[in-house]
Design an enzyme around this catalytic site. Structure first.
Site, PDB file in Angstrom:
ATOM      1  CB  CYS A  92       4.038   1.139  -2.229  1.00 44.25           C
ATOM      2  SG  CYS A  92       3.096   2.097  -1.027  1.00 44.25           S
ATOM      3  CB  CYS A  95       1.622   6.244  -1.487  1.00 45.59           C
ATOM      4  SG  CYS A  95       2.322   5.588   0.040  1.00 45.59           S
ATOM      5  CB  SER A  96       5.396   6.058  -4.269  1.00 53.93           C
ATOM      6  OG  SER A  96       5.494   7.141  -3.358  1.00 53.93           O
ATOM      7  CB  CYS A  97       6.463   2.787   0.727  1.00 56.98           C
ATOM      8  SG  CYS A  97       5.286   3.866   1.575  1.00 56.98           S
TER       9      CYS A  97
HETATM   10 FE    FE Z   1       3.804   4.073  -0.165  1.00 57.21          FE
END
Ligand code: FE
Length: 190
Positions: A92, A95-97
């Site tokens: 991602c 961000c951090s999906c």
């Molecule tokens: Fe994300």
């Protein structure tokens, strides 16, 4: 980061917007009950049941939900299958999906800026740092996750596992193999 999260939680609790007990339950679910074993079951089923693999390819959200793996951060899933020609890698960049319902909580490096930027700039270099050197003729396809869509890599089934059942095969499926930073374990290593 931990201090920021605490500060945010304090404000939300003070404003009556969240219930701390409910947050604790959610954290406990993802820390202790959901983890990469869910994803490993999905992969092992796809390896052993061609019909299921076909369904997973067409509609991963439904195929995964049929095993009871539903919930937050897994509402819309796509399964990407490694093959002799192509290796898939998930990141991602924004961000951090991450697909929590099948892989549990993400590893720290998944959220780190170096992984997020370099996975798209130099995927082969990143894979080498994970100890994975791919043959030059193999294509690397990088999938950028979003809040709407999460990916599950289906690694290739290791050779020498022809008579194995799904339960035994699931033991070969690592978290990293489902992100694409690793391969499934060889039967000897398992
Ligand atoms: Fe994300």
């Amino acid at each position: 980061m931990a201090a920021r999260v605490r500060a945010l939680e304090t404000i939300l609790v003070q404003k009556g917007l969240i219930d701390p007990a409910a947050i604790d339950v959610i954290v406990d679910i993802y820390e202790t009950k959901v983890g990469p074993r869910n994803g490993a079951k999905v992969v092992a089923k796809a390896w052993t049941e061609p019909d299921y693999a076909g369904w997973l390819k067409k509609d991963a959200t439904a195929a995964i939900a049929s095993l009871g793996f539903t919930g937050r951060q897994g509402e819309h899933m796509q399964a990407v299958f490694n093959s002799d020609d192509t290796h898939n890698l998930v990141v991602c960049t924004l961000c951090s999906c991450y697909p929590w319902t099948v892989l549990g909580l993400p590893p720290v490096w998944y959220k780190a800026p170096p992984y997020r930027s370099r996975a798209v700039i130099d995927p082969r270099g990143v894979l080498e740092e994970f100890g994975l050197t791919l043959p030059p003729q193999k294509k690397v396809r990088v999938w950028d996750s979003t809040a709407e869509l999460r990916y599950l890599v289906v690694p290739q089934r290791p050779a020498g596992t022809d008579n194995w059942d799904a339960e035994r095969l699931a033991e070969l499926v690592t978290r990293d193999s489902m992100i694409g930073t690793g391969l499934a374990k060889e039967p000897v290593a398992a």
